[in-house]
Design an enzyme around this catalytic site. Sequence first.
Site, PDB file in Angstrom:
ATOM      1  N   ARG A   1      72.153   0.985  27.666  1.00  0.00           N
ATOM      2  CA  ARG A   1      72.532   2.003  26.682  1.00  0.00           C
ATOM      3  C   ARG A   1      73.078   1.386  25.396  1.00  0.00           C
ATOM      4  O   ARG A   1      73.611   2.096  24.544  1.00  0.00           O
ATOM      5  CB  ARG A   1      73.596   2.937  27.286  1.00  0.00           C
ATOM      6  CG  ARG A   1      73.036   4.275  27.758  1.00  0.00           C
ATOM      7  CD  ARG A   1      74.070   5.115  28.475  1.00  0.00           C
ATOM      8  NE  ARG A   1      75.230   5.425  27.672  1.00  0.00           N
ATOM      9  CZ  ARG A   1      76.450   4.922  27.850  1.00  0.00           C
ATOM     10  NH1 ARG A   1      76.681   4.042  28.803  1.00  0.00           N
ATOM     11  NH2 ARG A   1      77.444   5.281  27.080  1.00  0.00           N
ATOM     12  N   LYS A   2      72.954   0.088  25.252  1.00  0.00           N
ATOM     13  CA  LYS A   2      73.417  -0.578  24.033  1.00  0.00           C
ATOM     14  C   LYS A   2      72.349  -0.415  22.953  1.00  0.00           C
ATOM     15  O   LYS A   2      71.558  -1.314  22.679  1.00  0.00           O
ATOM     16  CB  LYS A   2      73.740  -2.041  24.312  1.00  0.00           C
ATOM     17  CG  LYS A   2      74.964  -2.194  25.221  1.00  0.00           C
ATOM     18  CD  LYS A   2      75.286  -3.646  25.487  1.00  0.00           C
ATOM     19  CE  LYS A   2      76.506  -3.761  26.420  1.00  0.00           C
ATOM     20  NZ  LYS A   2      76.832  -5.157  26.743  1.00  0.00           N
ATOM     21  N   THR A   3      72.340   0.774  22.398  1.00  0.00           N
ATOM     22  CA  THR A   3      71.346   1.154  21.399  1.00  0.00           C
ATOM     23  C   THR A   3      72.057   1.619  20.127  1.00  0.00           C
ATOM     24  O   THR A   3      73.279   1.753  20.095  1.00  0.00           O
ATOM     25  CB  THR A   3      70.461   2.292  21.933  1.00  0.00           C
ATOM     26  OG1 THR A   3      71.302   3.353  22.397  1.00  0.00           O
ATOM     27  CG2 THR A   3      69.583   1.821  23.086  1.00  0.00           C
TER      28      THR A   3
END
Length: 294
Positions: A138-140
């Site tokens: 989820r590191k977006t």
Amino acid sequence: MTHHGHLLSINYRALVTQYLEEDVPSFDYGGFVVGEDEQEALLYCKAEGVLAGVPFFDEVFRQLDCKVEWHNQEGEWIKPEGGKQVIARVTGKARNILLGERTALNIICRCSGIALRARKVHELQKEKGFTGVIAATRKTTPGFRLVEKYGVLVGGLDTHRMDLSSMVMLKDNHIWSSGSITKAVKQARSVCGFALKIEVECQSEEEADEAIAAGADIVMLDNFSGAGLQSAAKSIKQRWAEKGVKHFLIESSGGITYETCASYFCKDIDVLSMSTITQGVPHVDFSLKITKRH
């Protein structure tokens, strides 16, 4: 024939509208200058990339009453000869082409860069014979997650969870805040029901054992070295197999890069998650150039 664009719901159209509104919040001064003449623009790829983000690019110009004709297919690994390669042709009013130019390029440059990174990892996975799942995280970029996760899919890897509602992941802060792994898992199960999986981040084999005993579906071994991970995963799988328990998956995460991921490949690891698929990824250089007047 199906393609990745069929996965997108109608919400991506609203996202594209927001992107356009962000870029032109009031007056389009440049559009005033160039006017309504019908023009043609060529999309050039000027560096190696995996073409991704086509539905978003198309939607930008659909909303601006322009047409896009593609010369290459999404998912194609492009290696331009002679410095650049024509990928598509955009036709429409000059002001509309230029209105959508930067937004469309921002999307395709980033999406294709992520797809290239994902494809390279996927090719390495096949070369080494790793049969587990390799996933993004989820590191977006806020507001751009759908585009980035889409690029991961086009590149051939797994998106992991799309958001906090997609799967329950209990990380160290959740455990510390709730008091114990067992308590956190039981509280999560009481609200997420049977439809969602529960994953627990574990710093040791002891924590993994507690999570499995509490009913976790996935245990994430966080920040282990490659050799340490393989040893721990094998030990956990063997210990629980002797008890007849095989319902769980083991995931590895934490600081894994393209350069180091092969050292984590082993038969006891079911999922390998990497933030470097979407973080710190170079963009692919595309440009859009108007070619002639009609």
